[in-house]
Design a protein around this motif. Structure first.
Motif, PDB file in Angstrom:
ATOM      1  N   ASN A  93      48.834 -33.149  27.172  1.00  0.00           N
ATOM      2  CA  ASN A  93      48.229 -34.465  27.409  1.00  0.00           C
ATOM      3  C   ASN A  93      47.825 -35.111  26.103  1.00  0.00           C
ATOM      4  N   THR A  94      48.135 -36.379  25.946  1.00  0.00           N
ATOM      5  CA  THR A  94      47.752 -37.073  24.724  1.00  0.00           C
ATOM      6  C   THR A  94      47.182 -38.440  25.054  1.00  0.00           C
ATOM      7  N   ILE A  95      46.182 -38.834  24.288  1.00  0.00           N
ATOM      8  CA  ILE A  95      45.595 -40.161  24.465  1.00  0.00           C
ATOM      9  C   ILE A  95      45.591 -40.836  23.098  1.00  0.00           C
ATOM     10  N   ALA A  96      46.044 -42.071  23.042  1.00  0.00           N
ATOM     11  CA  ALA A  96      46.058 -42.789  21.773  1.00  0.00           C
ATOM     12  C   ALA A  96      45.261 -44.076  21.904  1.00  0.00           C
ATOM     13  N   ARG A  97      44.587 -44.442  20.812  1.00  0.00           N
ATOM     14  CA  ARG A  97      43.908 -45.727  20.825  1.00  0.00           C
ATOM     15  C   ARG A  97      44.832 -46.742  20.207  1.00  0.00           C
ATOM     16  N   ILE A  98      45.070 -47.810  20.907  1.00  0.00           N
ATOM     17  CA  ILE A  98      45.956 -48.869  20.416  1.00  0.00           C
ATOM     18  C   ILE A  98      45.182 -50.167  20.445  1.00  0.00           C
ATOM     19  N   ARG A  99      45.006 -50.772  19.242  1.00  0.00           N
ATOM     20  CA  ARG A  99      44.187 -51.982  19.229  1.00  0.00           C
ATOM     21  C   ARG A  99      44.992 -53.239  19.131  1.00  0.00           C
ATOM     22  N   ASP A 100      46.099 -53.164  18.430  1.00  0.00           N
ATOM     23  CA  ASP A 100      46.840 -54.374  18.146  1.00  0.00           C
ATOM     24  C   ASP A 100      47.397 -54.980  19.437  1.00  0.00           C
ATOM     25  N   PRO A 101      47.032 -56.234  19.704  1.00  0.00           N
ATOM     26  CA  PRO A 101      47.518 -56.849  20.948  1.00  0.00           C
ATOM     27  C   PRO A 101      49.034 -56.942  20.995  1.00  0.00           C
ATOM     28  N   GLU A 102      49.676 -56.930  19.810  1.00  0.00           N
ATOM     29  CA  GLU A 102      51.136 -56.987  19.819  1.00  0.00           C
ATOM     30  C   GLU A 102      51.735 -55.779  20.490  1.00  0.00           C
ATOM     31  N   TYR A 103      51.121 -54.616  20.283  1.00  0.00           N
ATOM     32  CA  TYR A 103      51.644 -53.417  20.926  1.00  0.00           C
ATOM     33  C   TYR A 103      51.287 -53.377  22.404  1.00  0.00           C
ATOM     34  N   HIS A 104      50.287 -54.198  22.734  1.00  0.00           N
ATOM     35  CA  HIS A 104      49.795 -54.163  24.103  1.00  0.00           C
ATOM     36  C   HIS A 104      50.892 -54.498  25.095  1.00  0.00           C
ATOM     37  N   GLU A 105      51.757 -55.400  24.674  1.00  0.00           N
ATOM     38  CA  GLU A 105      52.803 -55.820  25.606  1.00  0.00           C
ATOM     39  C   GLU A 105      53.772 -54.688  25.889  1.00  0.00           C
ATOM     40  N   GLY A 115      55.648 -40.404  25.884  1.00  0.00           N
ATOM     41  CA  GLY A 115      54.941 -39.366  26.628  1.00  0.00           C
ATOM     42  C   GLY A 115      53.435 -39.393  26.505  1.00  0.00           C
ATOM     43  N   LEU A 116      52.874 -40.543  26.231  1.00  0.00           N
ATOM     44  CA  LEU A 116      51.419 -40.615  26.151  1.00  0.00           C
ATOM     45  C   LEU A 116      50.825 -40.596  27.551  1.00  0.00           C
ATOM     46  N   SER A 117      49.752 -39.850  27.716  1.00  0.00           N
ATOM     47  CA  SER A 117      49.128 -39.820  29.035  1.00  0.00           C
ATOM     48  C   SER A 117      48.318 -41.068  29.276  1.00  0.00           C
ATOM     49  N   MET A 118      47.754 -41.593  28.217  1.00  0.00           N
ATOM     50  CA  MET A 118      46.848 -42.723  28.401  1.00  0.00           C
ATOM     51  C   MET A 118      46.702 -43.441  27.075  1.00  0.00           C
ATOM     52  N   THR A 119      46.575 -44.745  27.136  1.00  0.00           N
ATOM     53  CA  THR A 119      46.219 -45.456  25.911  1.00  0.00           C
ATOM     54  C   THR A 119      44.888 -46.154  26.170  1.00  0.00           C
ATOM     55  N   VAL A 120      44.080 -46.247  25.137  1.00  0.00           N
ATOM     56  CA  VAL A 120      42.835 -46.992  25.294  1.00  0.00           C
ATOM     57  C   VAL A 120      42.817 -48.115  24.282  1.00  0.00           C
ATOM     58  N   ASN A 121      42.382 -49.234  24.735  1.00  0.00           N
ATOM     59  CA  ASN A 121      42.268 -50.378  23.853  1.00  0.00           C
ATOM     60  C   ASN A 121      40.835 -50.879  23.991  1.00  0.00           C
ATOM     61  N   PRO A 122      39.986 -50.507  23.028  1.00  0.00           N
ATOM     62  CA  PRO A 122      38.577 -50.844  23.177  1.00  0.00           C
ATOM     63  C   PRO A 122      38.331 -52.325  23.317  1.00  0.00           C
ATOM     64  N   GLU A 123      39.085 -53.099  22.532  1.00  0.00           N
ATOM     65  CA  GLU A 123      38.855 -54.539  22.596  1.00  0.00           C
ATOM     66  C   GLU A 123      39.194 -55.075  23.976  1.00  0.00           C
ATOM     67  N   TRP A 124      40.314 -54.624  24.496  1.00  0.00           N
ATOM     68  CA  TRP A 124      40.730 -55.098  25.803  1.00  0.00           C
ATOM     69  C   TRP A 124      39.733 -54.681  26.879  1.00  0.00           C
ATOM     70  N   THR A 125      39.319 -53.409  26.789  1.00  0.00           N
ATOM     71  CA  THR A 125      38.359 -52.902  27.776  1.00  0.00           C
ATOM     72  C   THR A 125      37.051 -53.682  27.713  1.00  0.00           C
ATOM     73  N   THR A 126      36.605 -53.959  26.488  1.00  0.00           N
ATOM     74  CA  THR A 126      35.358 -54.723  26.343  1.00  0.00           C
ATOM     75  C   THR A 126      35.506 -56.111  26.925  1.00  0.00           C
ATOM     76  N   ALA A 127      36.626 -56.753  26.592  1.00  0.00           N
ATOM     77  CA  ALA A 127      36.827 -58.110  27.105  1.00  0.00           C
ATOM     78  C   ALA A 127      36.843 -58.109  28.623  1.00  0.00           C
ATOM     79  N   THR A 128      37.497 -57.115  29.207  1.00  0.00           N
ATOM     80  CA  THR A 128      37.550 -57.040  30.670  1.00  0.00           C
ATOM     81  C   THR A 128      36.152 -56.856  31.253  1.00  0.00           C
ATOM     82  N   GLU A 129      35.390 -56.000  30.606  1.00  0.00           N
ATOM     83  CA  GLU A 129      34.037 -55.733  31.096  1.00  0.00           C
ATOM     84  C   GLU A 129      33.173 -56.981  31.023  1.00  0.00           C
TER      85      GLU A 129
END
Lengths: 455, 482
Positions: A93-105, A115-129
């Motif tokens: 299992n691997t989790i990567a933090r991806i911040r750049d919105p360009e990669y978000h797409e 094969g990433l299990s999960m990506t986290v984007n703090p900025e996106w998560t914060t904005a959603t919250e």
């Protein structure tokens, strides 16, 4: 579980602390010697100096026999590489933090192919919250459970609120909806209240309610519920950018104040429907010029905590209905809560929280695993969602018969899609989803941990 | 300073001490040693009661940092020693309290210096307890509590500071991510090795009591023997077994862990291990040649040399010969070995081989930098870079060590013993060896020193075992200031 974390920055540190507390074996890799010596002295984890993307380092960290690798370095590309190599070395299992919105797409593609299990984007998560908070103003915080059917919301008891002086059992009679107060913060102390508790002005109460009843709850409390139409963002960060898109899509009018001319120009290009002002957001005259007092919501998102706090306090003082502050260093938030800055968002904490939730869900202990987990009251209280299975004790008994360990509360029961705010005569049945609220110094990994053992 | 947590930890340690005294009590009861049994019983009761009371103290805040760790270790060892001395004092087998404390501290700090003029007159229960203090002090009292004690939420962080403060060596690293598991693994290896030695000694015909107490003394590299002649009267086989195990206990325990998990290459890379073994081999050969004329054969000389070198370099202190009667070269060499000591992360004392290696490397670097002022040289150990703070830490340690030795020497010299006696007494206590030269040689004891000297030497023993800082901090006013 054996977990390897690459990156000893804010998120890495928070994660290590939290996961080490939950008794996992953590190895942290960082390429700064100061960070390594500092963290190895402070935390009960193994800290290694090295490059997280180098096979040699990862092998020394025994990634191949680890259960999870979390890459939270400042560089997205490095995070990718760490995860890919870890996978190849055998980490499932691997989790990567991806911040750049360009990669978000291309996130979906990245997850599948790499094969990433999960990506986290703090900025996106914060904005959603923040967006969620803006949708239903009146609550300082909202955490949802049971696939969005139940929420625990944080409410301040204002001096003019009908709740002042009311005892908890009387709440039901006054409000038209059935709710449960699962935690209360008064001054500096947090407690899980019982039936004799009386609310006072200034208390921050955490209320469990079915999502559909939230509007009714607000009306019953006399809080005007109006979706924010005019929103002012101070600081044109990535969070501001993501948040603006969401707000504009839901029909709000967004104004952003950004001090850097280049960034302001970029924002103007990316967000044509928003009003971009290139000026210093701490300047009071400017804020007044931009009608801060008439905004429905002010969100402070600069990179400097202190500036965010000052601007928020000013906005509060002016009486802006909803003020949300972004803070990186959470240690001082308690100090500011009394001054009115109580709606605080921390990107690193949200990021760490979503990762810890994932880790918890990876642990399938005897079937009673945690489905969701949220931290309330600045990490002092935890709300956990569990599924009642065959191995759960006390199935079929009523709540008044069951003895729970001290400082634990069953905040809600969801049965076949229906939300029950429990009273003494309600039972727990197999297939139910329970929300448990507990003080955070106790780690509850299994639903059966909440029951007081007899004999 | 978080006094409440410190108090609680000390309470727990007292409870552990009470529990460990029980076997001695049982032994005394079985052998009808009334006086010893009674004094042990009283001590156990006192430790248990006070321990439980202290352990019930609830902490008001969770903060526990480096300073708290050092103070805890220093205080804990003093408290444990004082309570541990009670059986000796109460039973009147050691009538003078300072003497009893000296003997107990000598036990816990695994020094092995004795004020007893007649060891064999002691009751078996007390002899057992005396040797057992070596075992407990060797790996560490606090490490034991960490390994087996119940943990509350805050203590994961506390554990790191405690382990750092009690464990010997310039750099303390963990074997596995969690501190508690590291402590458990260390103790597991320790227990297995102790049992192994006891079994091998039994096979050599040693009586059970002797085998067990000798194993305790070897494991902690202490050196208390239940015989007045130390190990001289046992068979060559037993002596050799003991010698080999002394060497083994002087090795960094991480090496054993690496062997267990199969990482043999890292074992070979350990410069400290290589240096340690090289020093032993060289010293044994030199001494064997030097003392050849006193013994019938080269084999015999080799045997004696090996035993003594092993005993001294690991700071154990068992003796099979009166090395005080050996030629000057051997005596001086032994004193030097006393100072160098064993490997870091072992139960041995002394300055530690790794510190010496670092000092030598640092010296070479200084020389190179004097010749070429602008050159940049990094110090490597076992393939990894050693950072400057660590190196300067070692230098400061050495300076402090010399200062303490100097002051102790001056005070001890008040008793008017010979130069050899004074220097070797201080060295033997500070490095936790036990026997020295001349009046404190392997066939003598520390009984004739004055009260003041005994006090100074006791403090030296504590300083040596805990590597200076925990005890010094107790006496430094700035440590207690807010």
């Amino acid at each position: 579980m054996k977990i390897v974390i690459v990156g000893g920055g804010k998120v890495g540190r928070t994660l290590s602390e939290q996961l080490a507390r939950e008794k996992h074996d953590i190895v942290l890799i960082d390429n700064s010697r100061e960070v390594v010596s500092e963290l190895s002295a402070e935390l009960d984890i193994m800290v290694m100096y090295g490059n997280g993307a180098s096979m040699h380092t990862l092998q020394a960290a025994e990634v191949g026999s680890s259960d999870l690798m979390i890459a939270v370095t400042p560089m997205d590309e490095l995070n990718f590489m760490c995860c890919v190599i870890a996978r190849k070395l055998g980490c499932p299992n691997t989790i990567a933090r991806i911040r750049d919105p360009e990669y978000h797409e291309q996130l979906y593609f990245l997850r599948e192919e790499l094969g990433l299990s999960m990506t986290v984007n703090p900025e996106w998560t914060t904005a959603t919250e923040i967006n969620r908070l803006l949708q239903v103003p009146g609550f300082l915080k909202r955490d949802s459970f049971a696939k969005g059917r139940v929420e625990i919301v944080e409410i301040v008891v204002q001096p003019d609120s009908p709740l002042c002086g009311m005892r908890l059992p009387d709440m039901h009679r006054h409000l038209k909806v059935r709710v449960l107060v699962c935690a209360v913060e008064r001054g500096n102390s947090v407690s899980i209240p019982d039936g004799s508790f009386t609310m006072q002005a200034g208390d921050k109460i955490y209320v469990t309610a079915p999502t559909g009843d939230l509007g009714e709850l607000l009306r019953g409390l006399g809080i005007r519920s109006r979706k924010a139409k005019d929103v002012l963002l101070i600081g044109g960060s990535r969070i501001a950018q993501a948040l603006s898109s969401m707000l504009i899509r839901s029909g709000a009018r967004v104004k952003i104040i950004e001090s850097s001319p280049e960034r302001a120009a970029k924002l103007a290009e990316l967000l044509p429907e928003a009003t971009i002002i290139n000026a210093d957001g701490t300047n009071q005259t400017l804020l007044n010029t931009e009608n801060i007092s008439q905004m429905d919501a002010v969100i402070t998102l600069t990179n400097i905590d202190e500036e965010n706090l000052i601007i928020s306090m000013y906005a509060n003082w002016l009486g802006v209905p909803q003020v949300i502050t972004k803070i990186n260093r959470l240690e001082y938030t308690d100090v500011f809560r009394d001054k009115g800055v109580d709606c605080v968002i921390s990107p690193k904490q949200l990021c760490a929280q979503s990762i810890v939730r994932y880790v918890r869900s990876m642990q399938n202990l005897s079937g009673s695993s945690v489905i969701t987990m949220h931290h309330l009251v600045n990490n002092q209280v935890e709300a956990l969602e569990f599924l009642v299975t065959d191995s759960t004790l006390n199935v079929g008994k009523t709540l008044s018969e069951i003895r729970l360990k001290p400082n634990i509360l069953i905040a809600s029961i969801t049965r076949m899609g229906r939300v029950i705010i429990p009273g003494g005569s309600d039972t727990i049945e197999k297939g139910d989803t329970l929300i448990i609220v507990t003080a955070s110094d106790r780690v509850i990994l299994d639903l059966n941990d909440i029951f007081e053992l007899d004999g | 300073m978080n006094y409440r947590i410190i108090t609680r930890i000390i309470g727990r340690i007292l409870c552990v001490e009470a529990a460990f005294m029980l076997p001695a009590l049982v032994l005394s009861l079985c052998l009808h040693e009334r006086g010893a049994a009674l004094s042990l019983l009283v001590t156990i009761a006192a430790c248990a009661v006070i321990g439980v009371l202290l352990a019930l103290v609830k902490p008001k805040r969770e903060g526990f940092y480096a300073r708290d760790g050092f103070v805890t270790v220093g205080l804990a060892w003093i408290v444990v020693s004082l309570f541990g001395a009670m059986p000796f004092f109460l039973s009147r087998e050691i009538p003078n309290f300072m003497d009893a404390v000296f003997e107990t501290v000598s036990g816990f700090t695994t020094t092995g210096a004795s004020i007893l003029t007649d060891v064999e007159a002691l009751s078996s229960g007390l002899l057992y307890w005396r040797s057992f203090t070596h075992w407990l002090g060797g790996m560490g009292v606090l490490v034991f509590v960490l390994a087996i004690g119940p943990i509350t939420s805050g203590e994961g962080g506390n554990a790191m500071y405690l382990l750092r403060a009690e464990s010997p060596g310039p750099q303390v690293s963990k074997l596995v991510p969690r501190m508690r598991r590291t402590a458990m693994i260390l103790y597991a290896i320790y227990i297995v090795m102790t049992v192994l030695e006891a079994v091998l000694l039994l096979c050599g015909g040693m009586p059970l009591f002797d085998a067990v107490t000798t194993a305790f003394g070897t494991a902690g590299t202490g050196g208390f023997s239940i015989r007045a002649t130390s190990l001289a009267d046992y068979s060559s086989y037993c002596q050799t077994v003991t010698a080999i195990f002394m060497v083994l206990f002087g090795v960094n325990f991480s090496i054993y862990y690496l062997l267990l998990i199969g990482q043999f290459r890292r074992v070979f890379k350990s410069e400290e291990l290589r240096a340690y073994l090289a020093i032993i081999v060289a010293a044994v050969l030199i001494i064997a040649l030097d003392i050849l004329h006193s013994y019938q054969s080269f084999g015999r000389a080799l045997h004696e040399a090996f035993f003594q070198v092993a005993s001294i370099i690991t700071t154990t202190g068992f003796a099979t010969a009166d090395f005080n009667a050996w030629p000057e070269l051997s005596r001086m060499l032994l004193v030097l070995l006393m100072i160098i000591g064993a490997c870091a992360g072992s139960t041995g004392g002394g300055i530690k081989v790794s510190r010496f290696l670092l000092l030598i490397k640092s010296g070479k670097r200084s020389l190179a930098q004097t010749l070429r002022p602008n050159s940049v040289k990094l110090i490597h150990m076992d393939g990894e870079i050693v950072e400057d703070p660590t190196v300067s830490g070692v230098r400061s340690y050495l300076v402090l060590y010399c200062l303490i030795a100097g002051i102790s020497l001056i005070v001890v010299s008040l008793d008017n013993f010979s130069f050899d006696t004074n220097v070797s007494a201080v060295m033997a206590c500070l490095n936790n060896i036990g026997p020295g030269l001349d009046a404190v040689g392997p066939t003598a004891n520390y009984a004739s020193f004055s009260l003041l000297s005994k006090l100074v030497l006791t403090v030296n023993m504590l300083l040596g075992r805990l590597e200076l800082y925990p005890i010094i901090i107790l006496f430094s006013p700035s440590a207690w200031k807010k």
